[in-house]
Design an enzyme around this catalytic site. Structure first.
Site, PDB file in Angstrom:
ATOM      1  N   SER A  92      74.152 -37.752  37.819  1.00 18.19           N
ATOM      2  CA  SER A  92      74.589 -36.370  38.002  1.00 18.19           C
ATOM      3  C   SER A  92      73.709 -35.605  38.993  1.00 18.19           C
ATOM      4  O   SER A  92      73.740 -35.879  40.186  1.00 18.19           O
ATOM      5  CB  SER A  92      74.633 -35.677  36.636  1.00 18.19           C
ATOM      6  OG  SER A  92      75.292 -34.438  36.711  1.00 18.19           O
ATOM      7  N   ASP A 118      72.259 -38.270  53.129  1.00 19.66           N
ATOM      8  CA  ASP A 118      73.274 -37.895  54.120  1.00 19.66           C
ATOM      9  C   ASP A 118      72.725 -36.996  55.217  1.00 19.66           C
ATOM     10  O   ASP A 118      73.221 -37.002  56.340  1.00 19.66           O
ATOM     11  CB  ASP A 118      74.457 -37.205  53.432  1.00 19.66           C
ATOM     12  CG  ASP A 118      75.349 -38.185  52.682  1.00 19.66           C
ATOM     13  OD1 ASP A 118      75.037 -39.398  52.703  1.00 19.66           O
ATOM     14  OD2 ASP A 118      76.338 -37.753  52.072  1.00 19.66           O
ATOM     15  N   LYS A 173      77.796 -40.536  37.881  1.00 19.41           N
ATOM     16  CA  LYS A 173      78.463 -39.412  37.212  1.00 19.41           C
ATOM     17  C   LYS A 173      78.624 -38.282  38.223  1.00 19.41           C
ATOM     18  O   LYS A 173      77.685 -37.549  38.511  1.00 19.41           O
ATOM     19  CB  LYS A 173      77.659 -38.926  36.007  1.00 19.41           C
ATOM     20  CG  LYS A 173      78.338 -37.754  35.285  1.00 19.41           C
ATOM     21  CD  LYS A 173      77.476 -37.224  34.162  1.00 19.41           C
ATOM     22  CE  LYS A 173      78.153 -36.028  33.489  1.00 19.41           C
ATOM     23  NZ  LYS A 173      78.264 -34.866  34.394  1.00 19.41           N
TER      24      LYS A 173
END
Length: 456
Positions: A295, A306, A320
């Site tokens: 999460s 990224d 998740k």
């Protein structure tokens, strides 16, 4: 025998239009208002019949709560109905102090799967690990229990005991007895690592209300020590508040997207972006992850990856990628329901997939297969040229700093954190690369300056 009533009500709850995870690909039954009214009327008749005909007296409140919980549990493993006491426990837990075993769990294949134990808690000290399955609580099978019910059975007064039957991959099931305790979670811990203590190590155990503040304090303290780079350890971090994940990630970025969330309506999208100001001043950074990172941990790792801000190292994360909210009612009860999916800055959903590390490093033991200096090398050849080393003082210093060829007993026994050591090596390598780039740029500038002087 009350389980019979609960079973009936759980079955009826599916008629509300909820669909299980296994049936998400099936066509959705959309009912008219008239059809919904008929199904609700049928539900009332089932409830009345069960209450009047069941062999024992029925606890009407528990039966209705079970029906509501069953309806929400049929949506996904993270949605549930919270009683007033459960809602209070949830609020206490989110504030960073609660009673229990210190374990984050999820429903999986009819049993309870451990997402991760929390640092310095009874569960962690008992050796419970991410990926373990809990099959029994106090000798009672967990099959058929909702996630909320399983959590409730593991909670209790500090000092009381609870038995868990644990299944670990490749091992026989074992039953362990744990003593409940007050769980006080300090989200962030920091220290210096490396032989020269020049690497800033920050451990984030969960993302709570105080995480962002604690993290900023840790970075400030480490920056004063002039560390060369950072390791952010979110292994076995089960997540927490979305806002805490955004705030923590923002501390390491000077701009760019952090995460986007999208609800059922594709137009309902919200993007969180980093504000200017990287508190670590762009120093080399490694984020350590494993299959217990879930999460909010995956939000941080995905954003760092990224945006090209650092290296993600370790093993595949939990996967998740959904956001839950609490919808409270006037009587103190609430529903805990999944309202959106979240996406990394590149637009990837990690739901069910997780974050793939840039460099996979498995939890391992160390075994030396090659000495630092082999018996055969250029220096051993007859008549070989000697090294022209003018800096004899530096050579002597480096020799004194050298370590024994053999690894320590702790390393060979697997007690040393192999993944962390590889992360330290990576930060050192990245720092050296940055230093060489700076030195090369300085030399180029000096050459250009000399050319200009010669021309003049």
């Amino acid at each position: 025998m009350k389980k019979l009533l609960v079973s009936v009500l759980l079955s009826v709850s599916v008629m509300f239009g909820a669909i299980s995870a296994e049936k998400k690909k099936e066509p959705i039954n959309r009912l008219t208002d008239e059809e919904i009214y008929r199904e609700l009327k049928k539900f009332a008749l089932v409830f009345q019949s069960a209450r009047d005909n069941f062999v024992e007296e029925v606890d009407e409140k528990k039966a209705l709560e079970a029906a509501m919980n069953g309806m929400l549990a049929a949506l996904d493993p993270h949605s549930s109905y919270l009683t007033a006491d459960e809602m209070k426990d949830f609020t206490d837990k989110s504030s960073g102090s609660f009673g229990g075993l210190g374990i984050q769990i999820t429903a999986d294949k009819g049993v309870i799967r451990v997402i991760s134990p929390i640092d310095d808690t009874p569960a962690e000290r008992a050796g419970i690990k991410a990926g373990d399955y809990i099959t029994h609580i106090d000798d009672e099978q967990v099959g058929g229990l909702t996630l909320t019910q399983a959590v409730k059975k593991m909670k209790g007064k500090p000092g009381t005991k609870v038995k868990l039957t644990i299944m670990q991959q490749g091992k026989e099931p074992k039953t362990i007895t744990l003593t409940r305790d007050i769980i006080k979670v300090k989200s962030v811990k920091h220290e210096r690592k490396g032989s020269d203590e020049d690497v800033g190590y920050i451990r984030i155990s969960d993302f709570g209300a105080t995480t962002t503040r604690e993290l900023r304090e840790a970075i400030t303290a480490l920056e004063k020590k002039k560390v060369k780079g950072y390791i952010i350890d979110v292994r076995n971090n089960p997540g927490g508040y979305l806002t805490a994940a955004i705030g923590a990630t923002d501390a390491f970025l000077d701009g760019g997207d952090i995460v986007s969330t999208r609800g059922r309506d594709k137009k309902d999208m919200d993007v969180a972006r980093a504000k200017p100001g990287d508190l670590t001043n762009g120093k080399p950074m490694v984020v350590l992850v494993n299959h217990g990172s879930a999460s909010a941990s995956e939000i941080l790792a995905g954003a760092i990856q990224d945006n090209g801000r650092g290296i993600v190292m370790g093993t595949q994360t939990f996967g998740k990628g959904s956001v839950q909210q609490q919808k409270p009612f006037a009587d103190g009860t609430a529903i805990h329901i999944t309202v959106a999916r979240y996406y990394t800055p590149s637009g990837n959903s990690i739901q069910g997939e997780g974050i793939t590390p840039d460099i996979e490093v498995l939890h391992s033991k160390v075994e030396v297969l090659e000495k630092r200096r082999d018996l055969f090398s250029e220096a051993t050849l007859l008549g070989a040229l000697k090294k022209d080393d003018k800096d004899s003082a530096k050579k002597s210093k480096d020799k004194d700093k050298g370590k024994d060829d053999d690894v320590s007993d702790e390393e060979s026994d697997g007690k040393v954190d192999y993944q962390l050591n590889r992360a330290i090596d990576m930060v050192h390598a990245m720092a050296r690369l940055e230093q060489r780039k700076a030195e090369s740029a300085k030399k180029d500038a000096e050459k250009e300056e000399k050319k200009d002087e010669d021309k003049s």
